[in-house]
Design an enzyme around this catalytic site. Structure first.
Site, PDB file in Angstrom:
ATOM      1  N   GLY A 199      34.271  12.786  45.320  1.00 50.94           N
ATOM      2  CA  GLY A 199      35.119  12.597  44.158  1.00 50.94           C
ATOM      3  C   GLY A 199      36.313  13.534  44.206  1.00 50.94           C
ATOM      4  O   GLY A 199      36.423  14.396  45.080  1.00 50.94           O
ATOM      5  N   VAL A 200      37.216  13.381  43.238  1.00 45.31           N
ATOM      6  CA  VAL A 200      38.444  14.181  43.191  1.00 45.31           C
ATOM      7  C   VAL A 200      38.219  15.401  42.315  1.00 45.31           C
ATOM      8  O   VAL A 200      37.578  15.319  41.273  1.00 45.31           O
ATOM      9  CB  VAL A 200      39.609  13.342  42.641  1.00 45.31           C
ATOM     10  CG1 VAL A 200      40.883  14.173  42.549  1.00 45.31           C
ATOM     11  CG2 VAL A 200      39.837  12.118  43.513  1.00 45.31           C
ATOM     12  N   GLY A 201      38.746  16.546  42.732  1.00 47.73           N
ATOM     13  CA  GLY A 201      38.681  17.714  41.870  1.00 47.73           C
ATOM     14  C   GLY A 201      38.436  19.002  42.618  1.00 47.73           C
ATOM     15  O   GLY A 201      38.372  19.046  43.850  1.00 47.73           O
ATOM     16  N   ASN A 202      38.300  20.062  41.850  1.00 54.51           N
ATOM     17  CA  ASN A 202      38.191  21.397  42.408  1.00 54.51           C
ATOM     18  C   ASN A 202      36.907  21.589  43.201  1.00 54.51           C
ATOM     19  O   ASN A 202      36.912  22.152  44.296  1.00 54.51           O
ATOM     20  CB  ASN A 202      38.256  22.421  41.263  1.00 54.51           C
ATOM     21  CG  ASN A 202      38.840  23.751  41.710  1.00 54.51           C
ATOM     22  OD1 ASN A 202      39.713  23.776  42.568  1.00 54.51           O
ATOM     23  ND2 ASN A 202      38.357  24.830  41.132  1.00 54.51           N
TER      24      ASN A 202
ATOM     25  N   GLU B  84      36.912   7.057  48.604  1.00 54.15           N
ATOM     26  CA  GLU B  84      37.953   6.381  47.826  1.00 54.15           C
ATOM     27  C   GLU B  84      39.337   6.972  48.055  1.00 54.15           C
ATOM     28  O   GLU B  84      40.323   6.249  48.135  1.00 54.15           O
ATOM     29  CB  GLU B  84      37.629   6.481  46.325  1.00 54.15           C
ATOM     30  CG  GLU B  84      36.354   5.801  45.921  1.00 54.15           C
ATOM     31  CD  GLU B  84      35.982   6.136  44.504  1.00 54.15           C
ATOM     32  OE1 GLU B  84      35.665   5.201  43.752  1.00 54.15           O
ATOM     33  OE2 GLU B  84      35.988   7.329  44.128  1.00 54.15           O
TER      34      GLU B  84
ATOM     35  N   ILE C 119      29.080  15.090  33.713  1.00 53.59           N
ATOM     36  CA  ILE C 119      29.322  15.784  32.455  1.00 53.59           C
ATOM     37  C   ILE C 119      28.053  16.489  32.013  1.00 53.59           C
ATOM     38  O   ILE C 119      28.073  17.649  31.606  1.00 53.59           O
ATOM     39  CB  ILE C 119      29.820  14.803  31.372  1.00 53.59           C
ATOM     40  CG1 ILE C 119      31.240  14.333  31.711  1.00 53.59           C
ATOM     41  CG2 ILE C 119      29.797  15.453  29.981  1.00 53.59           C
ATOM     42  CD1 ILE C 119      31.768  13.242  30.805  1.00 53.59           C
TER      43      ILE C 119
ATOM     44  N   ASN D 124      36.898   9.628  31.240  1.00 48.04           N
ATOM     45  CA  ASN D 124      37.717   8.834  32.152  1.00 48.04           C
ATOM     46  C   ASN D 124      37.071   7.484  32.463  1.00 48.04           C
ATOM     47  O   ASN D 124      37.662   6.445  32.273  1.00 48.04           O
ATOM     48  CB  ASN D 124      37.965   9.597  33.462  1.00 48.04           C
ATOM     49  CG  ASN D 124      38.774  10.864  33.255  1.00 48.04           C
ATOM     50  OD1 ASN D 124      39.600  10.931  32.361  1.00 48.04           O
ATOM     51  ND2 ASN D 124      38.523  11.865  34.069  1.00 48.04           N
TER      52      ASN D 124
ATOM     53  N   LYS E  70      33.096  24.805  28.031  1.00 45.46           N
ATOM     54  CA  LYS E  70      33.636  25.363  26.784  1.00 45.46           C
ATOM     55  C   LYS E  70      33.207  26.823  26.600  1.00 45.46           C
ATOM     56  O   LYS E  70      32.676  27.224  25.554  1.00 45.46           O
ATOM     57  CB  LYS E  70      33.206  24.524  25.573  1.00 45.46           C
ATOM     58  CG  LYS E  70      33.706  23.095  25.572  1.00 45.46           C
ATOM     59  CD  LYS E  70      35.206  23.013  25.387  1.00 45.46           C
ATOM     60  CE  LYS E  70      35.686  21.561  25.312  1.00 45.46           C
ATOM     61  NZ  LYS E  70      37.162  21.473  25.197  1.00 45.46           N
TER      62      LYS E  70
END
Length: 505
Positions: free
Chosen positions: A272-275, A297, A367, A387, A411
């Site tokens: 997946g995309v991200g850090n 992808e 999540i 998303n 959070k």
């Protein structure tokens, strides 16, 4: 005045017009299939002109709201999703988005949203499940003499949109590198049941299709010239949490290789995309691995680095998702990358048959995860869309390994990623094999639900929440309500309720 050097078809040279003129050709209520996948290859000009038109029309006295239905490959950019959502110009959106204005409209009920597995969207369109497509609005890198199209930095659902649409509007973007030509592999062998044949792809490096998109010139009603960059976000250096998660995954890979359950070249990687995914890619690049492959992808910065170093020998995807530095690196060295990167349409890049055959190692974000391994990857507190599921389900259910990753809290520690029961289920316990947080890794393979609960609590939960999770589980275990998957129904979602009431789980 342009010399139309990217538009070589004489017939289509006659249909060049401004974005404003092209926007006039899109009627209210139309189903519009637009190009774009993770901020790459989306139309840059016509959506903005259409948004201006919608704003003007809707401001007139007694105006009937002008809205369209927007279908894409995945998320796009502010120049498409953002501008149309801002003027309340989208009635329904599918199959994936990441725009904050879209998200707000979805969650306040002023925009309908259909969240699909990305591999299924083309099939739904072919089967007529979504209704008739009126217009396809597609960005390309060029138009050849015969009217065939040179795809740009993503393919996504473009093949299907062109086939399904009654009319086509093309944006020809001269900002896209001309040397993209030849990097694409568009497969025209798919069919609907009962006429399907096996897809003859057995290695991520295989080319099974055409370099160009077929496009009947008679369907093209407008050609718009643009010269605008894709959406790109600066690459974020990996933080300590991401590095720890990556470290757990790399340690797991090494053990699997020692046990003979993975080859030393691993298996094709989907990320997946991200850090966090980029931190994993950095870790792989720094390790002993060579000649890895990717069947995924998107091509991210980390994959360019791996290709450059030889850690990765080939990457198959449907789009790029690069930072400004990544785009510069790609453009400066495109002759090197063009033989090592293959861009396919997303019903091939995400195809379940291919993910299963190749034995993909799927790494995606979550999540929240519950005690038994059910994963929520889309909804905040059960009701608010973030998303979308994207392609994670395509790979998680069909891959050799399905790994889900997340920091253990969010959070500033107010939310635990490990909860008694997820507030929304995207990936059931049956499809989830590995959970990883910075705290550790839970290998759920071969474990019963109660065994999974111990593994997840002890390895993945943050210490601040671990005692409360143990307390919940033990009381559920002794409640007399059932021992297979113990729950206290009156408390199962109390953590989410407590957060909404107090701001702390």
């Amino acid at each position: 005045m342009s010399d139309h050097s990217r538009i070589l078809c004489p017939v289509l040279q006659q249909r060049i017009m401004s974005a404003e003129q092209a926007a006039e050709l899109i009627p209210a209520g139309a189903n519009v299939g637009m190009s774009g996948f993770t901020g790459a290859g989306y139309p840059k000009a016509v959506p903005g002109a259409l948004a201006q038109r919608i704003r003007q029309l809707n401001s007139q006295p007694n105006a009937k709201p002008f809205r369209i239905n927007v279908w894409t490959g995945a998320s796009t950019a502010p120049e498409l999703d953002g501008v149309l959502a801002e003027v309340d110009g989208i009635e329904m959106r599918l199959p994936f988005q990441s725009d904050p204005i879209c998200r707000n409209r979805i969650n306040d009920g002023t925009m309908d949203y259909v969240d699909y597995h990305l591999s299924e969207v083309s099939q739904y369109a072919w089967s007529g499940f979504l209704g008739k497509m009126d217009i396809a609005l597609i960005e390309v890198a060029g138009i050849r003499e015969d009217g065939s199209l040179i795809p740009s930095s993503s393919i996504g659902n473009n093949k299907t949109w062109i086939e399904q649409a009654d009319k086509i509007i093309l944006e020809v973007n001269s900002r896209q590198n001309a040397k993209l030509e030849g990097m694409h592999d568009v497969y025209y062998g798919t069919a609907l049941p009962p006429n399907r044949k096996p897809i003859m792809l057995t290695d991520p490096a295989d080319r099974i299709g055409e370099q160009y998109l077929a496009c009947p010139p008679e369907k093209v009603i407008a050609v718009v010239e643009t010269a605008a960059p894709d959406r790109n976000s600066p690459f974020k250096p990996s933080d300590e949490v991401s590095k720890k998660i990556a470290g757990h995954i790399l340690e797991f890979f090494n053990k699997e290789i020692e046990l003979g359950r993975l080859p030393k070249e691993l298996l094709p990687i989907q990320s997946g995309v991200g850090n966090i995914p980029n931190a994993v890619l950095e870790g792989l690049d720094a390790g002993p691995y060579k000649n890895l492959t990717a069947f995924t992808e998107v091509i991210q910065d980390g994959m360019l680095k791996m290709l450059k170093s030889g850690t990765l020998k080939v990457a198959s995807a449907t789009a790029f998702s690069l930072s400004p530095d990544g785009i510069q690196e790609f453009d400066d060295n495109i002759d090197f990358y063009r033989d090592k990167i293959i861009l396919r349409q997303q019903d091939i890049s995400n195809h379940p048959e291919l993910a299963r055959r190749l034995g993909v190692i799927a790494m995606n974000g979550l999540i929240e995860c519950d005690l038994y391994g059910n994963v929520n990857s889309t909804h905040i507190m059960g009701t608010r869309m973030m998303n979308g599921i994207g392609g994670s389900g395509d790979f998680a259910r069909n891959g050799y390994l399905s790994i889900f990753v997340s920091p253990s809290t969010a959070k500033d520690g107010a939310i635990s990623a490990i909860v008694p029961m997820v507030s929304h289920v995207d990936h059931t316990e049956h499809d989830v094999k590995i959970i990883v947080t910075e705290q550790g890794l839970a290998d759920l393979r071969g474990l019963s639900p109660r065994q999974r609960a111990h593994e997840i609590i002890n390895n993945c939960a943050h210490p601040d929440f671990r005692p409360a999770l143990i307390d919940y589980y033990e009381r559920a275990l002794h409640s007399g309500r059932g021992m297979h998957t113990p729950h206290l129904l009156e408390e199962a979602l109390s953590w989410h309720q407590r957060y909404e009431q107090s701001g702390q789980m």
